[in-house]
Design an enzyme around this catalytic site. Structure first.
Site: not given
Length: 324
Positions: A74, A128, A131, A168, A220, A247, A270
């Site tokens: 992060l 998020n 973590c 998320k 990716g 994704g 990505t």
């Protein structure tokens, strides 16, 4: 005739369903050189922390077949610098900004939510959950429904009602539906999935891990089937909950696949590293695909793959032929 691409994250309307994925659009300034950030459905920030963080040691990134491993950590200047320099710039350009937040304790998440409360220019807050919880031997919040729900509840309580809270989720769990349900019960207004699954690559020349941290998040095209599966399962269990699917989205077809699985919005991540025009291109391709298939509204395609085959609309060309 154009399709109606509007979508909703809880009660907040977005003009279109294409967002950036957290950490992939920089501060917004980087993308603004190529396209107007105001034209995005929303711009999602990197995960903001209370204090500045340097991130993990290098090497942090490694290419894999159809994917990318990263262990950036992060990295960022902290919430005060974000509020002083980055959010005002986005607000001046009319961007709808989703602020991603990350922390090591429930207390840190709560403090971040309180600091953001009432700040102008924030469209939504993304939590998020991938973590490590420093109070639970570093166990990732997203892998435990109770821990994830506790974080979400604390953020929801500290966030004004008009700002949706998005949880998320990580695919690295035994039952993503159970974690999703726990987050919704904790107060999440929407869900985002998937965060990067954990992967690893070893350099056979140096005979050492390719990343300094050893493991990293895989993103990716390689992860898209995993993302589709997670979105499909969660939408089937919680059909009324808005989902941001992500994704491996590189084309409009990828985006449509996630929409058909149940996502009402999609995030491009990505792909931006090699194509900074990816977001407007994906949006254009998605709209063209919807029109070709006879959809007047994006909303009519959300979750369509779950419906009986007979309920699926025919393409516009089929309808025109049948009227001759």
């Amino acid at each position: 005739m154009t399709a109606d691409l509007r979508t909703y994250l809880a009660h907040v309307e977005l003009p279109n369903p294409v967002l950036t994925a957290s950490g992939c659009g920089g501060t917004g300034r980087e993308l603004a050189q190529f396209s107007d950030v105001h034209r995005l459905g929303a711009f999602v920030t990197r995960s903001i922390t209370m204090a500045p963080r340097a991130g993990r040691p290098t090497p942090r990134m490694a290419e894999t077949p159809s994917g990318l491993l990263n262990a950036v950590g992060l990295q960022g200047p902290g919430v005060e610098a974000f509020l002083e320099r980055e959010l005002p710039w986005l607000a001046e350009r009319g961007a709808r900004t989703v602020v991603s937040i990350g922390g090591g304790t429930v207390t840190e998440y709560t403090a971040l939510a309180r600091r953001l409360a009432g700040v102008a220019g924030i469209t939504a807050v993304e939590v998020n959950l991938s973590c490590p919880n420093v109070e639970d031997r570093g166990r990732v919040f997203a892998r435990d429904g109770a821990a994830a729900a506790e974080v979400v509840a604390s953020v929801r309580a500290a966030t004004p009602y008009e700002v949706p809270v998005i949880a998320k989720l990580s695919p690295d769990v035994a039952d993503i539906v159970a974690v999703a349900r726990a987050c919704v019960d904790g107060g999440a207004d929407a869900l985002a999935m998937i965060n990067n699954p954990v992967g690893m690559s070893i350099d056979v020349d140096t005979m050492r891990p390719a990343l300094a941290a050893g493991t990293g998040g895989l993103s990716g095209p390689a992860v898209r089937p995993l993302a589709v599966r997670c979105v499909w399962q969660v939408h089937a269990a919680l059909p009324g909950v808005p989902i941001v699917g992500m994704g491996g989205v590189t084309t409009g077809r990828d985006a449509l696949e996630l929409v058909l699985a149940g996502a009402c919005a999609v995030a491009v991540g990505t792909a931006l590293f090699h194509d900074p025009y990816a977001c407007p291109r994906v949006l254009r391709e998605l709209e063209e695909l919807l029109q070709e298939r006879g959809f007047d509204r994006l909303a009519d395609a959300v979750g369509l793959a779950h419906r009986p085959a007979g309920a699926q609309p025919r393409s516009r060309s089929d309808l025109e032929e049948s009227s001759l």
